[in-house]
Write an enzyme that holds these catalytic residues in place. Structure first.
Site, PDB file in Angstrom:
ATOM      1  N   HIS A 131      52.020  24.994 101.936  1.00 15.48           N
ATOM      2  CA  HIS A 131      50.953  25.817 101.338  1.00 15.48           C
ATOM      3  C   HIS A 131      49.622  25.281 101.864  1.00 15.48           C
ATOM      4  CE1 HIS A 131      49.250  27.725  97.473  1.00 15.48           C
ATOM      5  NE2 HIS A 131      48.275  26.910  97.822  1.00 15.48           N
ATOM      6  N   HIS A 156      45.638  25.613 102.729  1.00 16.02           N
ATOM      7  CA  HIS A 156      44.319  26.264 102.661  1.00 16.02           C
ATOM      8  C   HIS A 156      43.665  26.048 104.033  1.00 16.02           C
ATOM      9  CE1 HIS A 156      43.977  27.298  98.284  1.00 16.02           C
ATOM     10  NE2 HIS A 156      45.097  26.579  98.305  1.00 16.02           N
ATOM     11  N   CYS A 212      40.785  26.643  94.721  1.00 14.31           N
ATOM     12  CA  CYS A 212      41.136  26.141  93.398  1.00 14.31           C
ATOM     13  C   CYS A 212      39.847  25.701  92.723  1.00 14.31           C
ATOM     14  CB  CYS A 212      42.117  24.973  93.504  1.00 14.31           C
ATOM     15  SG  CYS A 212      42.472  24.233  91.907  1.00 14.31           S
TER      16      CYS A 212
HETATM   17  P1  HMG Z   1      44.383  21.450  77.596  1.00  9.34           P
HETATM   18  O1  HMG Z   1      43.009  21.821  77.121  1.00  9.34           O
HETATM   19  O2  HMG Z   1      44.683  20.008  77.810  1.00  9.34           O
HETATM   20  O3  HMG Z   1      45.538  22.052  76.707  1.00  9.34           O
HETATM   21  O4  HMG Z   1      44.674  22.276  78.916  1.00  9.34           O
HETATM   22  P2  HMG Z   1      45.760  22.227  75.173  1.00  9.34           P
HETATM   23  O5  HMG Z   1      47.228  22.235  74.982  1.00  9.34           O
HETATM   24  O6  HMG Z   1      44.923  21.248  74.393  1.00  9.34           O
HETATM   25  O7  HMG Z   1      45.219  23.720  74.899  1.00  9.34           O
HETATM   26  C1  HMG Z   1      43.850  24.073  74.918  1.00  9.34           C
HETATM   27  C2  HMG Z   1      43.747  25.545  74.531  1.00  9.34           C
HETATM   28  O8  HMG Z   1      44.393  26.350  75.527  1.00  9.34           O
HETATM   29  C3  HMG Z   1      44.452  25.892  73.233  1.00  9.34           C
HETATM   30  O9  HMG Z   1      43.752  27.006  72.695  1.00  9.34           O
HETATM   31  C4  HMG Z   1      45.820  26.330  73.684  1.00  9.34           C
HETATM   32  O10 HMG Z   1      46.441  27.187  72.769  1.00  9.34           O
HETATM   33  C5  HMG Z   1      45.475  27.081  74.950  1.00  9.34           C
HETATM   34  P3  HMG Z   1      42.707  26.841  71.464  1.00  9.34           P
HETATM   35  O11 HMG Z   1      43.500  26.179  70.371  1.00  9.34           O
HETATM   36  O12 HMG Z   1      41.608  25.961  71.994  1.00  9.34           O
HETATM   37  O13 HMG Z   1      42.287  28.240  71.198  1.00  9.34           O
HETATM   38  N1  HMG Z   1      46.581  27.063  75.925  1.00  9.34           N
HETATM   39  C6  HMG Z   1      47.074  28.161  76.510  1.00  9.34           C
HETATM   40  N2  HMG Z   1      46.761  29.464  76.399  1.00  9.34           N
HETATM   41  C7  HMG Z   1      47.474  30.340  77.138  1.00  9.34           C
HETATM   42  N3  HMG Z   1      48.450  29.962  77.992  1.00  9.34           N
HETATM   43  C8  HMG Z   1      48.782  28.659  78.139  1.00  9.34           C
HETATM   44  C9  HMG Z   1      48.078  27.704  77.357  1.00  9.34           C
HETATM   45  N4  HMG Z   1      48.155  26.364  77.265  1.00  9.34           N
HETATM   46  C10 HMG Z   1      47.236  25.987  76.375  1.00  9.34           C
HETATM   47  N5  HMG Z   1      49.734  28.301  78.961  1.00  9.34           N
HETATM   48  C11 HMG Z   1      46.186  23.347  80.444  1.00  9.34           C
HETATM   49  C12 HMG Z   1      45.882  22.100  79.641  1.00  9.34           C
HETATM   50  C13 HMG Z   1      47.333  23.002  81.379  1.00  9.34           C
HETATM   51  C14 HMG Z   1      46.622  24.445  79.489  1.00  9.34           C
HETATM   52  C15 HMG Z   1      44.918  23.793  81.203  1.00  9.34           C
HETATM   53  O14 HMG Z   1      44.354  22.680  81.846  1.00  9.34           O
HETATM   54  C16 HMG Z   1      45.205  24.859  82.213  1.00  9.34           C
HETATM   55  O15 HMG Z   1      45.561  25.980  81.866  1.00  9.34           O
HETATM   56  N6  HMG Z   1      45.046  24.519  83.520  1.00  9.34           N
HETATM   57  C17 HMG Z   1      45.337  25.459  84.601  1.00  9.34           C
HETATM   58  C18 HMG Z   1      44.474  25.159  85.770  1.00  9.34           C
HETATM   59  C19 HMG Z   1      44.819  26.066  86.919  1.00  9.34           C
HETATM   60  O16 HMG Z   1      45.344  27.160  86.750  1.00  9.34           O
HETATM   61  N7  HMG Z   1      44.485  25.602  88.131  1.00  9.34           N
HETATM   62  C20 HMG Z   1      44.722  26.357  89.338  1.00  9.34           C
HETATM   63  C21 HMG Z   1      46.166  26.455  89.710  1.00  9.34           C
HETATM   64  S1  HMG Z   1      46.764  25.060  90.603  1.00  9.34           S
HETATM   65  C22 HMG Z   1      46.356  25.417  92.248  1.00  9.34           C
HETATM   66  O17 HMG Z   1      45.604  26.318  92.508  1.00  9.34           O
HETATM   67  C23 HMG Z   1      47.010  24.620  93.328  1.00  9.34           C
HETATM   68  C24 HMG Z   1      48.108  25.398  94.068  1.00  9.34           C
HETATM   69  O18 HMG Z   1      47.599  26.597  94.643  1.00  9.34           O
HETATM   70  C25 HMG Z   1      48.715  24.523  95.201  1.00  9.34           C
HETATM   71  C26 HMG Z   1      47.658  23.909  96.111  1.00  9.34           C
HETATM   72  O19 HMG Z   1      46.780  24.613  96.637  1.00  9.34           O
HETATM   73  O20 HMG Z   1      47.762  22.694  96.283  1.00  9.34           O
HETATM   74  C27 HMG Z   1      49.268  25.755  93.117  1.00  9.34           C
HETATM   75 MG    MG Z   2      46.484  26.710  96.520  1.00 10.90          MG
END
Ligand code: HMG
Ligand code: MG
Length: 319
Positions: free
Chosen positions: A218, A220, A251
């Site tokens: 993967h 970029h 990201c």
């Molecule tokens: P957190 O704040 O530590 O989690 O986030 P939490 O469990 O304390 O939850 C915080 C709030 O989020 C709560 O809501 C939860 O209910 C809600 P509140 O009580 O405040 O109203 N929540 C959710 N809501 C919907 N769906 C869920 C969910 N989980 C918690 N699944 C967490 C931890 C992992 C949730 C957060 O950091 C997160 O969602 N991160 C995602 C970041 C992301 O998407 N990054 C980009 C993708 S990775 C990427 O691009 C790399 C890749 O392309 C490969 C590469 O290029 O190398 C894959």
């Molecule tokens: Mg990526």
């Protein structure tokens, strides 16, 4: 690269077919601040499926606070075209995400961690070990729900916070993900800084213990090395690559990361090398144009821009 009997470099022995995993609707759109409505996403994804892409990562079941653009993941999955033979997948970071994915009828998910502690913490607010502990029951429950599961290892080459990443760590995290039952691991050059030397060193090391068919790459394209890295991956025997229509992507938790390798540019290179993908380059461009128009900016894919220019020239030459 092997050397032929003539003494010239030879490309013999490369994979004859490659699977392209299209990540534009997820990795591409997650980085765009301008909200894209669900109907436009469905149009984009439908056109990608019509282009023959075997797998399209359609959205993310992450916290909508972390990635507001993909907050409509359930609605997206409920409206996807189901007749085209494309598998639609989505990122899932925890059991809450899995619940939402099950509710939306998702058949394939991806769990995602990294080989750098700093990036993992900023991206998903966990240590690498906590992420693995979080994913183990998610993978088990996903399998029980009839889903298949991919794993990602981000910052597999370079981290925006820690610099060069040790190949031993990449292999350790990859092996941990495979041991919990994911069917493949995609190694991410999250900030697009890797060169073919990094690919040979790290992927070559991983392949000493992990079968080739378990690895996808993967890339970029921030520094313009993505296609060179794909060629290096092919020479190592890898036959699965992720890319993004138009070169959308990035990201939000990796400062400086620009778009993914563009699907059009990848398809053009593989077509020219006689490597089968089943993907129609012009139809991928049709999909990219939907998003380019919505975003009101020129997407980075060189092939997309070439196709646009040649269509415009034909239209102006028409009587
Ligand atoms: P957190 O704040 O530590 O989690 O986030 P939490 O469990 O304390 O939850 C915080 C709030 O989020 C709560 O809501 C939860 O209910 C809600 P509140 O009580 O405040 O109203 N929540 C959710 N809501 C919907 N769906 C869920 C969910 N989980 C918690 N699944 C967490 C931890 C992992 C949730 C957060 O950091 C997160 O969602 N991160 C995602 C970041 C992301 O998407 N990054 C980009 C993708 S990775 C990427 O691009 C790399 C890749 O392309 C490969 C590469 O290029 O190398 C894959
Ligand atoms: Mg990526």
């Amino acid at each position: 690269m092997s050397i032929s009997a003539t003494g010239l470099p030879s490309l013999n022995g490369l994979p004859t077919a490659v699977k392209i995993v299209e990540v534009g609707p997820r990795d591409g759109l997650q980085n765009e601040a301008l909200p894209i409505d669900t109907a436009t996403k469905i149009d984009f994804i439908t056109k990608l499926a019509e282009a023959g892409l075997p797998e399209v990562e359609a959205s993310s079941f992450v916290s909508p606070k972390a990635i507001p653009q993909l907050g409509d993941a359930v609605a997206v999955f409920q409206q996807l075209p189901q007749r085209l033979g494309t598998v639609f997948s989505a990122l899932v970071p925890n059991s809450k995400g899995l619940e939402r994915a099950i509710q939306a009828g998702v058949k394939r998910i991806a769990v995602f961690t990294a080989a750098s502690e700093s990036f993992t913490k900023r991206n998903i607010n966990m240590s690498i070990q906590d992420s693995l502990d979080t994913f183990a029951p998610v993978v088990k429950d996903a399998h029980a729900a009839g889903m298949s599961v991919r794993g990602y290892v981000s910052t597999a080459f370079v981290c925006p916070y820690e610099g060069k990443i040790a190949k031993e760590k990449v292999r350790e995290v990859t092996e941990n993900l495979l041991a919990m039952g994911v069917d493949e691991v995609s190694l991410g050059d999250t900030i697009g800084a890797a060169t073919p030397k990094d690919v040979v060193e790290t992927v070559g090391y991983v392949l000493q213990t992990v079968p080739k068919d378990k690895i996808a790459l993967h890339f970029h394209d921030t520094y313009g090395t993505a296609l060179a890295n794909v060629l290096t991956g092919l020479q190592l025997g890898i036959a699965k690559f992720d890319s993004s229509a138009g070169g959308l992507g990035g990201c939000p938790y990796a400062p400086g990361a620009s778009g993914n390798l563009a699907t059009e540019d990848l398809v053009y290179m593989l077509n020219g090398m006689g490597i089968q993908t089943g993907v129609d380059l012009n139809k991928v461009a049709d999909a990219s144009l939907v998003i380019e128009k919505q975003l009101g900016k020129t997407l980075p894919s060189k092939q997309l821009q070439r196709i646009k220019a040649s269509r415009a020239a034909r239209a102006s030459a028409a009587p």
